[in-house]
Design a protein around this motif. Structure first.
Motif, PDB file in Angstrom:
ATOM      1  N   SER A 127       7.418 -61.341  32.618  1.00 62.41           N
ATOM      2  CA  SER A 127       7.220 -62.494  33.500  1.00 62.41           C
ATOM      3  C   SER A 127       7.395 -62.047  34.937  1.00 62.41           C
ATOM      4  O   SER A 127       8.388 -61.420  35.292  1.00 62.41           O
ATOM      5  N   LEU A 128       6.427 -62.369  35.753  1.00 59.19           N
ATOM      6  CA  LEU A 128       6.436 -61.908  37.141  1.00 59.19           C
ATOM      7  C   LEU A 128       7.469 -62.692  37.943  1.00 59.19           C
ATOM      8  O   LEU A 128       7.433 -63.926  38.001  1.00 59.19           O
ATOM      9  N   ASP A 129       8.404 -61.961  38.530  1.00 53.38           N
ATOM     10  CA  ASP A 129       9.414 -62.570  39.382  1.00 53.38           C
ATOM     11  C   ASP A 129       8.740 -63.014  40.680  1.00 53.38           C
ATOM     12  O   ASP A 129       8.147 -62.197  41.384  1.00 53.38           O
ATOM     13  N   PRO A 130       8.800 -64.336  40.993  1.00 51.56           N
ATOM     14  CA  PRO A 130       8.151 -64.803  42.222  1.00 51.56           C
ATOM     15  C   PRO A 130       8.645 -64.072  43.465  1.00 51.56           C
ATOM     16  O   PRO A 130       7.873 -63.804  44.383  1.00 51.56           O
ATOM     17  N   ALA A 131       9.935 -63.738  43.493  1.00 56.29           N
ATOM     18  CA  ALA A 131      10.478 -63.033  44.658  1.00 56.29           C
ATOM     19  C   ALA A 131       9.836 -61.657  44.798  1.00 56.29           C
ATOM     20  O   ALA A 131       9.544 -61.184  45.906  1.00 56.29           O
ATOM     21  N   LEU A 132       9.607 -60.993  43.642  1.00 50.96           N
ATOM     22  CA  LEU A 132       8.940 -59.689  43.677  1.00 50.96           C
ATOM     23  C   LEU A 132       7.524 -59.831  44.194  1.00 50.96           C
ATOM     24  O   LEU A 132       7.059 -59.021  45.004  1.00 50.96           O
ATOM     25  N   ALA A 133       6.818 -60.880  43.742  1.00 50.87           N
ATOM     26  CA  ALA A 133       5.445 -61.089  44.201  1.00 50.87           C
ATOM     27  C   ALA A 133       5.397 -61.303  45.709  1.00 50.87           C
ATOM     28  O   ALA A 133       4.557 -60.733  46.417  1.00 50.87           O
ATOM     29  N   VAL A 134       6.326 -62.116  46.215  1.00 46.37           N
ATOM     30  CA  VAL A 134       6.368 -62.351  47.664  1.00 46.37           C
ATOM     31  C   VAL A 134       6.757 -61.060  48.398  1.00 46.37           C
ATOM     32  O   VAL A 134       6.215 -60.738  49.457  1.00 46.37           O
ATOM     33  N   GLY A 135       7.695 -60.317  47.810  1.00 45.80           N
ATOM     34  CA  GLY A 135       8.108 -59.040  48.422  1.00 45.80           C
ATOM     35  C   GLY A 135       6.952 -58.072  48.538  1.00 45.80           C
ATOM     36  O   GLY A 135       6.797 -57.377  49.550  1.00 45.80           O
ATOM     37  N   VAL A 136       6.128 -58.006  47.475  1.00 45.74           N
ATOM     38  CA  VAL A 136       4.946 -57.133  47.514  1.00 45.74           C
ATOM     39  C   VAL A 136       4.002 -57.567  48.625  1.00 45.74           C
ATOM     40  O   VAL A 136       3.477 -56.743  49.383  1.00 45.74           O
ATOM     41  N   ALA A 137       3.795 -58.875  48.758  1.00 52.03           N
ATOM     42  CA  ALA A 137       2.895 -59.380  49.796  1.00 52.03           C
ATOM     43  C   ALA A 137       3.431 -59.079  51.196  1.00 52.03           C
ATOM     44  O   ALA A 137       2.681 -58.662  52.096  1.00 52.03           O
TER      45      ALA A 137
END
Length: 579
Positions: A107-117
């Motif tokens: 499950s993709l951690d939303p914080a990780l997704a934002v961090g990548v962006a």
């Protein structure tokens, strides 16, 4: 000289810098492609492969290759081999790999997704930062009315390093069970630093433009009488450093005009006189103050043409040494109003090589740099364990100016040590530019270090000889010298001590014809890379010294017939005539 011809030549040479600058840019582009673009391209390909593996792999272990790649890229940046804007595509691909690992393998951690962006935005901002940072450069130093110390370029390498850390943090969070907030926090810091540094760079660009706008007014108020124009590769400050003390002794206001940031920082460390940086041809008008009467040059750099086009100035070439090398009779010397030379030998050298130079273009001023060189007080044969200076030149820019004896230097130094001599080893500063010559320098230093440790001989080499001591110090610390075709040979002639010249470019039998100074030298034949007659030459050189009279006769021819107690004053008097 016919002023119409001078003007014509100046106009012709002034029309060529565009081509020369284009050639320089092309060479820089090639160097950049080899030094930066190829490693960046390799990172991009490897990152793409890692991205594909992360997307199709069945385990999070596929995150290991991109993580290792990110760590390697971070280490490369840490060592100063990458700046902002380098490897942007590769790092973005690695970030995409982190995102895919989180999306495909859990499950993709939303914080990780934002961090990548956020990290991606920071990295994509780097090219803008790099572009702005290139426009930040100093305008002047030590010039009244121009403010405090000039701003340096912002630290874009630090930005690349922190952004690389953000990439690594995203990959680690995707690979492990660490919360994505860690990646987001690191990415936020990276973006903040990138934006802060970009804003800082923009402010410094505005400050630089403000200084440029008032540069001519500041120089006009300063009222300089002459300028010194210098443009050269890094590590060549000796060309200017040898003349600065004598130009300062003229007692007139002057400034040094340089054409690149490296030279600027080198010169600021050499003088308290104003230093001005103007990189483009269209920027030179900003420094031609009404009070200027003359411009001095210490080499024949192509960019000298940018200043020579101002016909209201007297253009005087000093050069940075006198020798029988090909560059010493280059026809380019015709474009200067006056050529200050050490002695009659420099004048005759042009005619001997088919270069027509009117006599009025020359002024014999000696070599003021040798005024403190001690003259021999005893014959070399009376010195039990003489100290010999080995001062080889470098390989030159072109094949026809390669006179370096370094490839046979180890055997020469070994033979000197075997005869009980101590050695002062001072190679040309450019020797390190050639891997082959650099290796030979290291071999010689190792030989001297081993002998000093074993036999206690007081050899001098390394930083002690090349940094702590001046050339004149090395002359005075020696009883004799071995060199090749170099300006240090003519300067050493002032000491009247014996010297050897190593014949590399032509056989020893033809060497004095090609290089007339060899008439006062003991010549070692190294043509073809093989030493011949070394022992016989050293017997004369360190023994009866039959060339002592020839050296005294040639001394006036090469260095001028000038009284020793007023030797440097000859230059000062002649230079003052044009101020």
């Amino acid at each position: 000289m016919d002023q119409r011809l001078v003007g014509g030549e100046r106009a012709m040479t002034a029309s060529k810098p565009g081509r020369s600058r284009f050639s320089g840019w092309l060479a820089q582009a090639r160097a950049s492609a080899v030094g930066t673009r190829l490693p960046a391209a390799a990172v991009e390909v490897a990152a793409l492969a890692a991205l594909l593996l992360a997307a199709v792999g069945n385990s999070r272990l596929w995150a290991l290759p991109p993580a290792v790649l990110a760590l390697a890229l971070l280490a490369w940046t840490w060592r100063g081999r990458a700046a902002a804007g380098t490897g942007v595509v590769g790092r973005v691909l690695l970030l995409a790999g982190a995102y895919l690992l989180g999306a495909v393998h859990g499950s993709l951690d939303p914080a990780l997704a934002v961090g990548v962006a956020v990290a991606g935005l920071a990295i994509l901002t780097e090219p803008l930062l790099a572009s702005v940072a290139e426009a930040v450069y100093p305008v002047s130093a030590n010039l009244p009315g121009m403010g405090a110390r000039p701003d340096r370029s912002p630290n874009s390498a630090r930005v690349a390093l922190v952004n690389g850390a953000a990439v690594l943090a995203a990959l680690v969070c995707a690979f492990t069970d660490l919360v994505g907030w860690i990646a987001l926090a690191v990415a936020a810091v990276a973006l903040g630093l990138t934006l802060f540094t970009t804003v800082q760079a923009l402010r410094r660009v505005r400050a630089r433009r403000s200084r440029e706008a008032k540069l001519l007014a500041a120089l006009t108020a300063y009222e300089p009488v002459f300028l010194v124009h210098w443009n050269a590769p890094a590590g060549t400050a000796y060309q200017l450093a040898m003349w600065l003390p004598y130009l300062e002794r003229l007692g007139r206001k002057f400034f040094v005009l340089v054409r690149n940031q490296t030279n600027f920082h080198e010169v600021v460390g050499l003088t308290k006189a104003p230093v001005v940086l103007r990189m483009g041809l269209n920027q030179i008008d900003d420094v031609i103050a009404p009070s200027l009467r003359a411009a001095f040059y210490v080499n024949t750099a192509t960019m000298n043409n940018h200043v020579i086009r101002y016909t209201n100035l007297k253009h005087i070439q000093l050069n940075h040494g006198d020798s029988d090398k090909v560059p010493s009779h280059n026809p380019v010397f015709r474009i200067y109003d006056k050529n200050f030379v050490a002695g009659q030998a420099a004048i005759d050298r042009f005619a001997a090589n088919g270069v027509n130079m009117p006599a009025e273009m020359f002024s014999i001023v000696g070599r003021p740099q040798v005024e403190n060189v001690a003259i021999a007080t005893q014959p070399i044969a009376s010195i039990a364990n003489p100290r010999v200076l080995y001062a080889p030149t470098w390989a030159g820019f072109y094949a026809d100016s390669n006179y370096s004896s370094l490839l046979v230097g180890y055997d020469i130094v070994k033979a000197l040590v075997a005869r009980g001599c101590s050695v002062v080893f001072r190679p040309h500063p450019y020797s390190r530019r050639s891997p082959a010559l650099s290796r030979e320098c290291d071999r010689i230093r190792t030989l001297l270090a081993d002998d000093r440790r074993t036999n206690g001989r007081p050899h001098v080499f390394g930083a002690e000889a090349e940094v702590s001591m001046t050339v004149a110090d090395c002359f005075n610390a020696s009883d004799a010298m071995v060199s090749d075709v170099s300006s240090v040979v003519a300067d050493y002639l002032y000491s009247e001590k014996p010297f050897v010249m190593v014949a590399v470019s032509v056989p020893a039998a033809r060497f004095p014809e090609a290089f007339p100074l060899a008439r006062a030298a003991y010549v070692i034949d190294a043509h073809g890379g093989r030493l011949q007659g070394l022992d016989a030459v050293l017997d004369d050189f360190l023994g009866d010294d039959p060339l002592a009279t020839a050296r005294r006769d040639l001394k006036k021819y090469y260095l001028g017939d000038i009284p020793a107690d007023r030797y440097a004053q000859r230059f000062l008097d002649e230079a003052a005539r044009y101020l």
